[in-house]
Design an enzyme around this catalytic site. Sequence first.
Site, PDB file in Angstrom:
ATOM      1  N   SER A 254       0.867  -1.168   0.000  1.00  0.00           N
ATOM      2  CA  SER A 254       0.000   0.000   0.000  1.00  0.00           C
ATOM      3  C   SER A 254       0.901   1.215   0.000  1.00  0.00           C
ATOM      4  O   SER A 254       2.110   1.100   0.177  1.00  0.00           O
ATOM      5  CB  SER A 254      -0.883   0.010   1.239  1.00  0.00           C
ATOM      6  OG  SER A 254      -0.095   0.320   2.367  1.00  0.00           O
ATOM      7  N   LYS A 255       0.300   2.346  -0.174  1.00  0.00           N
ATOM      8  CA  LYS A 255       1.043   3.610  -0.207  1.00  0.00           C
ATOM      9  C   LYS A 255       1.963   3.749   1.016  1.00  0.00           C
ATOM     10  O   LYS A 255       3.010   4.378   0.960  1.00  0.00           O
ATOM     11  CB  LYS A 255       0.050   4.782  -0.221  1.00  0.00           C
ATOM     12  CG  LYS A 255      -0.235   5.298  -1.614  1.00  0.00           C
ATOM     13  CD  LYS A 255       0.737   6.384  -1.941  1.00  0.00           C
ATOM     14  CE  LYS A 255       0.442   7.126  -3.234  1.00  0.00           C
ATOM     15  NZ  LYS A 255       1.634   7.842  -3.689  1.00  0.00           N
TER      16      LYS A 255
END
Length: 477
Positions: A254-255
């Site tokens: 994820s980011k």
Amino acid sequence: MSSTPFRLRFAPSPTGNLHIGGARTALFNWLLARHSGGQFVVRIEDTDLDRSKRVFEDAILHELRWLGLDWDEGPDVGGPHAPYRQTERLERYNEVIQRLLASGQAYRCTCTEERLTALRADQEAQKSGRRGYDGRCRDRDLGPDAGPHVIRLRVPDGDTVVEDLVKGNVRFSNGDIEDFVIARAGSADQVGMPMYNFVVTCDDVDMGITHVLRGDEHLINTPKQLLIYAAMGATPPRFGHMPLILALDGSKMSKRNGETSVGAYRELGIHPEAMMSYLARLGWSCGDQELFSVEELTSLFTTQGIGSSPSKWDMEKLVWVNSQWMRSLPADTMAARARGFFAARGWAEHPREAALIACLRERTRTLVELAEAARVFFGDDYPKDVAVMAATLPAAREILTGVVDLLSLQADWSEAALETAVHGWCEARGVKLGKVAQPVRVALCGQKVGPGLYQTLHVLGREVALARLGAAVSLVP
Ligand code: GLU
């Protein structure tokens, strides 16, 4: 070369930018197509009308091209199976649905959302027994005038086996697959928007797709798609489901634990060749080899090399792979790419660009690092605490004054001529080159480490080099 050319496709939904997982899927399908001497198709799965955007489609195609992929058929290049956007193929889907309705393999269902919700609640309360749609409309033989209805596939009894190229055989009981909806609610004269599992199958049949490599998350859809192939009387492609790409700590990407979009890595100064080589190794291997050219990949890639355990996204390794391309790419390719990073920093073309890049490319691992290392060679934008640094070096004043005197008379500013001059000067005075190089380099660039002294002098150019040396002399106590 395989005997029959394969036909593969990448079918992104244009609901966001190209992510690394999607890029790997595209790459693997492209590689298998190219390895077999077959074709690669790009198809846009835009039936989610709320989330699909043309800007995302454009961005995805742009990133795929950046990565070095090309396609024989697609929304922008056309082809014998056009159109390549699902929203432009609705008539065809309708045709197939009518055929399935006529043969009884699909049926109209008028059960309301309320009924289905109540049914689900009932099934949950009973804890055991059948789950999913109970088949109330299965044999009601409802016609087009039945009122608002969805279309469901009549799922036969038995098992559906996915013969997966990566996982081996995976068996699903049809009893666990309800008579699922293949088209949303529509009216008498208009079938509603068809569902993902149906359109993907219909397109794969129409486009003659022979192999589908995609992420694990799609395995759950594959038995449903196989049932649609069977209903259509079509031969399914070979499927291969690839394990997820995880973050280094084993969590979901994820980011938070790293950039996930391909564009972000382009902006970080990763070369497409490095990205391709690195992505190829995420879930595929060929002995211990780590670095692959595109030619090697297309000649070596087969599904046998795809592993069944998840791969981890390792930024350090990607950067290492990239550093190998920093050293090996042709000079004009490097220059064209570096120029983009210079321009992004507002720097005009450098008069000795080739020499500048040549002296920095082996010392840096990404184009961003190269651009940052080049900063001191553009204009007067270099650390100004030169005096403090230079002053800490032994005999700085004496050396710098001497070198300024020497180089003021130097007309030939080529690396070779500068080397001869500085060498001669050191020898005549019996000083070691290292003693001279350090304060000169600090005076020129504000750094103790950097490219070779003669390269630095040459790339800065006579005027800038003498001005910086002169300024340092005046500042050294
Ligand atoms: N459109 C799907 C996705 O973006 C891909 C479908 C498929 O590969 O079958 O995940």
